[in-house]
Design a protein around this motif. Structure first.
Motif, PDB file in Angstrom:
ATOM      1  N   MET A   1       7.079  21.895 -13.061  1.00  0.00           N
ATOM      2  CA  MET A   1       6.152  20.772 -13.083  1.00  0.00           C
ATOM      3  C   MET A   1       6.836  19.547 -12.476  1.00  0.00           C
ATOM      4  O   MET A   1       7.983  19.251 -12.793  1.00  0.00           O
ATOM      5  CB  MET A   1       5.750  20.480 -14.538  1.00  0.00           C
ATOM      6  N   GLU A   2       6.125  18.839 -11.598  1.00  0.00           N
ATOM      7  CA  GLU A   2       6.691  17.660 -10.956  1.00  0.00           C
ATOM      8  C   GLU A   2       6.740  16.493 -11.936  1.00  0.00           C
ATOM      9  O   GLU A   2       5.838  16.344 -12.760  1.00  0.00           O
ATOM     10  CB  GLU A   2       5.825  17.258  -9.760  1.00  0.00           C
ATOM     11  N   PRO A   3       7.793  15.659 -11.845  1.00  0.00           N
ATOM     12  CA  PRO A   3       7.817  14.474 -12.715  1.00  0.00           C
ATOM     13  C   PRO A   3       6.693  13.527 -12.335  1.00  0.00           C
ATOM     14  O   PRO A   3       6.352  13.389 -11.161  1.00  0.00           O
ATOM     15  CB  PRO A   3       9.189  13.852 -12.437  1.00  0.00           C
ATOM     16  N   LYS A   4       6.095  12.917 -13.340  1.00  0.00           N
ATOM     17  CA  LYS A   4       4.995  11.988 -13.069  1.00  0.00           C
ATOM     18  C   LYS A   4       5.558  10.732 -12.419  1.00  0.00           C
ATOM     19  O   LYS A   4       6.553  10.188 -12.859  1.00  0.00           O
ATOM     20  CB  LYS A   4       4.284  11.624 -14.377  1.00  0.00           C
ATOM     21  N   GLU A   5       4.910  10.318 -11.343  1.00  0.00           N
ATOM     22  CA  GLU A   5       5.330   9.100 -10.666  1.00  0.00           C
ATOM     23  C   GLU A   5       5.017   7.894 -11.534  1.00  0.00           C
ATOM     24  O   GLU A   5       3.934   7.806 -12.113  1.00  0.00           O
ATOM     25  CB  GLU A   5       4.599   8.959  -9.313  1.00  0.00           C
ATOM     26  N   GLU A   6       5.961   6.999 -11.613  1.00  0.00           N
ATOM     27  CA  GLU A   6       5.782   5.775 -12.388  1.00  0.00           C
ATOM     28  C   GLU A   6       4.829   4.840 -11.643  1.00  0.00           C
ATOM     29  O   GLU A   6       4.859   4.747 -10.428  1.00  0.00           O
ATOM     30  CB  GLU A   6       7.151   5.110 -12.524  1.00  0.00           C
ATOM     31  N   THR A   7       3.977   4.139 -12.390  1.00  0.00           N
ATOM     32  CA  THR A   7       3.113   3.132 -11.781  1.00  0.00           C
ATOM     33  C   THR A   7       3.883   1.821 -11.722  1.00  0.00           C
ATOM     34  O   THR A   7       4.376   1.341 -12.732  1.00  0.00           O
ATOM     35  CB  THR A   7       1.816   2.946 -12.603  1.00  0.00           C
ATOM     36  N   TRP A   8       3.978   1.275 -10.524  1.00  0.00           N
ATOM     37  CA  TRP A   8       4.686   0.014 -10.327  1.00  0.00           C
ATOM     38  C   TRP A   8       3.780  -1.134 -10.714  1.00  0.00           C
ATOM     39  O   TRP A   8       2.601  -1.153 -10.343  1.00  0.00           O
ATOM     40  CB  TRP A   8       5.082  -0.129  -8.857  1.00  0.00           C
ATOM     41  N   GLU A   9       4.314  -2.082 -11.461  1.00  0.00           N
ATOM     42  CA  GLU A   9       3.565  -3.285 -11.817  1.00  0.00           C
ATOM     43  C   GLU A   9       4.173  -4.459 -11.072  1.00  0.00           C
ATOM     44  O   GLU A   9       5.330  -4.814 -11.298  1.00  0.00           O
ATOM     45  CB  GLU A   9       3.618  -3.516 -13.332  1.00  0.00           C
ATOM     46  N   LEU A  10       3.382  -5.028 -10.182  1.00  0.00           N
ATOM     47  CA  LEU A  10       3.838  -6.138  -9.352  1.00  0.00           C
ATOM     48  C   LEU A  10       2.977  -7.360  -9.622  1.00  0.00           C
ATOM     49  O   LEU A  10       1.758  -7.246  -9.782  1.00  0.00           O
ATOM     50  CB  LEU A  10       3.755  -5.761  -7.869  1.00  0.00           C
ATOM     51  N   ARG A  11       3.622  -8.503  -9.648  1.00  0.00           N
ATOM     52  CA  ARG A  11       2.918  -9.759  -9.892  1.00  0.00           C
ATOM     53  C   ARG A  11       3.336 -10.742  -8.800  1.00  0.00           C
ATOM     54  O   ARG A  11       4.536 -10.975  -8.625  1.00  0.00           O
ATOM     55  CB  ARG A  11       3.321 -10.268 -11.264  1.00  0.00           C
ATOM     56  N   LEU A  12       2.367 -11.270  -8.078  1.00  0.00           N
ATOM     57  CA  LEU A  12       2.662 -12.225  -7.017  1.00  0.00           C
ATOM     58  C   LEU A  12       2.136 -13.589  -7.429  1.00  0.00           C
ATOM     59  O   LEU A  12       0.947 -13.751  -7.699  1.00  0.00           O
ATOM     60  CB  LEU A  12       2.011 -11.782  -5.697  1.00  0.00           C
ATOM     61  N   TYR A  13       3.045 -14.551  -7.500  1.00  0.00           N
ATOM     62  CA  TYR A  13       2.679 -15.926  -7.844  1.00  0.00           C
ATOM     63  C   TYR A  13       2.487 -16.726  -6.566  1.00  0.00           C
ATOM     64  O   TYR A  13       3.373 -16.735  -5.700  1.00  0.00           O
ATOM     65  CB  TYR A  13       3.777 -16.579  -8.691  1.00  0.00           C
ATOM     66  N   VAL A  14       1.334 -17.383  -6.453  1.00  0.00           N
ATOM     67  CA  VAL A  14       1.021 -18.223  -5.298  1.00  0.00           C
ATOM     68  C   VAL A  14       0.464 -19.547  -5.810  1.00  0.00           C
ATOM     69  O   VAL A  14       0.205 -19.703  -7.000  1.00  0.00           O
ATOM     70  CB  VAL A  14       0.000 -17.541  -4.354  1.00  0.00           C
ATOM     71  N   ALA A  15       0.288 -20.497  -4.878  1.00  0.00           N
ATOM     72  CA  ALA A  15      -0.345 -21.777  -5.230  1.00  0.00           C
ATOM     73  C   ALA A  15      -1.461 -22.029  -4.237  1.00  0.00           C
ATOM     74  O   ALA A  15      -1.241 -22.568  -3.156  1.00  0.00           O
ATOM     75  CB  ALA A  15       0.676 -22.903  -5.198  1.00  0.00           C
ATOM     76  N   GLY A  16      -2.654 -21.592  -4.599  1.00  0.00           N
ATOM     77  CA  GLY A  16      -3.794 -21.787  -3.721  1.00  0.00           C
ATOM     78  C   GLY A  16      -3.739 -20.864  -2.511  1.00  0.00           C
ATOM     79  O   GLY A  16      -2.979 -19.906  -2.467  1.00  0.00           O
ATOM     80  N   GLN A  17      -4.559 -21.190  -1.518  1.00  0.00           N
ATOM     81  CA  GLN A  17      -4.672 -20.350  -0.322  1.00  0.00           C
ATOM     82  C   GLN A  17      -3.887 -20.959   0.842  1.00  0.00           C
ATOM     83  O   GLN A  17      -4.436 -21.170   1.918  1.00  0.00           O
ATOM     84  CB  GLN A  17      -6.149 -20.179   0.046  1.00  0.00           C
ATOM     85  N   THR A  18      -2.620 -21.264   0.620  1.00  0.00           N
ATOM     86  CA  THR A  18      -1.795 -21.796   1.700  1.00  0.00           C
ATOM     87  C   THR A  18      -1.492 -20.672   2.690  1.00  0.00           C
ATOM     88  O   THR A  18      -1.590 -19.487   2.337  1.00  0.00           O
ATOM     89  CB  THR A  18      -0.457 -22.344   1.151  1.00  0.00           C
ATOM     90  N   PRO A  19      -1.124 -21.020   3.919  1.00  0.00           N
ATOM     91  CA  PRO A  19      -0.781 -19.964   4.886  1.00  0.00           C
ATOM     92  C   PRO A  19       0.309 -19.027   4.357  1.00  0.00           C
ATOM     93  O   PRO A  19       0.227 -17.815   4.546  1.00  0.00           O
ATOM     94  CB  PRO A  19      -0.293 -20.743   6.110  1.00  0.00           C
ATOM     95  N   LYS A  20       1.313 -19.573   3.678  1.00  0.00           N
ATOM     96  CA  LYS A  20       2.386 -18.727   3.127  1.00  0.00           C
ATOM     97  C   LYS A  20       1.858 -17.778   2.061  1.00  0.00           C
ATOM     98  O   LYS A  20       2.245 -16.619   1.996  1.00  0.00           O
ATOM     99  CB  LYS A  20       3.481 -19.612   2.522  1.00  0.00           C
ATOM    100  N   SER A  21       0.972 -18.280   1.206  1.00  0.00           N
ATOM    101  CA  SER A  21       0.396 -17.444   0.147  1.00  0.00           C
ATOM    102  C   SER A  21      -0.435 -16.316   0.737  1.00  0.00           C
ATOM    103  O   SER A  21      -0.318 -15.158   0.322  1.00  0.00           O
ATOM    104  CB  SER A  21      -0.474 -18.288  -0.786  1.00  0.00           C
ATOM    105  N   VAL A  22      -1.280 -16.658   1.703  1.00  0.00           N
ATOM    106  CA  VAL A  22      -2.149 -15.656   2.331  1.00  0.00           C
ATOM    107  C   VAL A  22      -1.300 -14.595   3.031  1.00  0.00           C
ATOM    108  O   VAL A  22      -1.564 -13.395   2.920  1.00  0.00           O
ATOM    109  CB  VAL A  22      -3.123 -16.338   3.323  1.00  0.00           C
ATOM    110  N   THR A  23      -0.247 -15.028   3.718  1.00  0.00           N
ATOM    111  CA  THR A  23       0.653 -14.094   4.400  1.00  0.00           C
ATOM    112  C   THR A  23       1.348 -13.186   3.401  1.00  0.00           C
ATOM    113  O   THR A  23       1.445 -11.975   3.604  1.00  0.00           O
ATOM    114  CB  THR A  23       1.705 -14.864   5.235  1.00  0.00           C
ATOM    115  N   ALA A  24       1.828 -13.755   2.295  1.00  0.00           N
ATOM    116  CA  ALA A  24       2.521 -12.969   1.281  1.00  0.00           C
ATOM    117  C   ALA A  24       1.603 -11.898   0.694  1.00  0.00           C
ATOM    118  O   ALA A  24       2.007 -10.742   0.538  1.00  0.00           O
ATOM    119  CB  ALA A  24       3.062 -13.881   0.182  1.00  0.00           C
ATOM    120  N   ILE A  25       0.370 -12.269   0.376  1.00  0.00           N
ATOM    121  CA  ILE A  25      -0.595 -11.320  -0.192  1.00  0.00           C
ATOM    122  C   ILE A  25      -0.858 -10.191   0.798  1.00  0.00           C
ATOM    123  O   ILE A  25      -0.824  -9.011   0.449  1.00  0.00           O
ATOM    124  CB  ILE A  25      -1.913 -12.033  -0.580  1.00  0.00           C
ATOM    125  N   SER A  26      -1.102 -10.554   2.043  1.00  0.00           N
ATOM    126  CA  SER A  26      -1.397  -9.570   3.080  1.00  0.00           C
ATOM    127  C   SER A  26      -0.220  -8.623   3.290  1.00  0.00           C
ATOM    128  O   SER A  26      -0.390  -7.400   3.342  1.00  0.00           O
ATOM    129  CB  SER A  26      -1.746 -10.316   4.367  1.00  0.00           C
TER     130      SER A  26
END
Length: 99
Positions: free
Chosen positions: A1-26
């Motif tokens: 039986m294959e080991p179950k893959e762990e679900t990664w939990e990621l949290r991205l902190y941004v401040a509004g829809q700045t170009p840097k925030s939009v780029t980071a999300i994308s």
């Protein structure tokens, strides 16, 4: 039986829809789909709407990506445009091709 893959939990902190925030999300969504497809949860937190949430993960700069699971917790600051740095920083290993 294959080991179950762990679900990664990621949290991205941004401040509004700045170009840097939009780029980071994308960029982050692209990397997750390429390397963690079906194995990740992504939460984007806008600190303009929820400033109190910055304290819990000790966010000092934005955008900041926090990997909650798998442990240990890791953080990457910036727009995540350097894919190699993000993958190394998160300790994402390329998926092994299935035979």
């Amino acid at each position: 039986m294959e080991p179950k893959e762990e679900t990664w939990e990621l949290r991205l902190y941004v401040a509004g829809q700045t170009p840097k925030s939009v780029t980071a999300i994308s960029n982050l969504k692209k990397y997750c789909e390429e390397h963690l497809k079906g194995r990740y949860q992504l939460e984007v937190i806008d600190l303009l709407k929820h400033p109190q949430l910055a304290e819990g993960d000790q966010i000092l700069a934005i955008p900041t990506l926090v990997r909650k699971v798998p442990e240990p917790i890791r953080k990457i600051i910036g727009d995540l445009s350097n894919q190699e740095r993000v993958l190394v920083g998160l300790d994402i290993k390329p998926l092994e091709p299935k035979i």
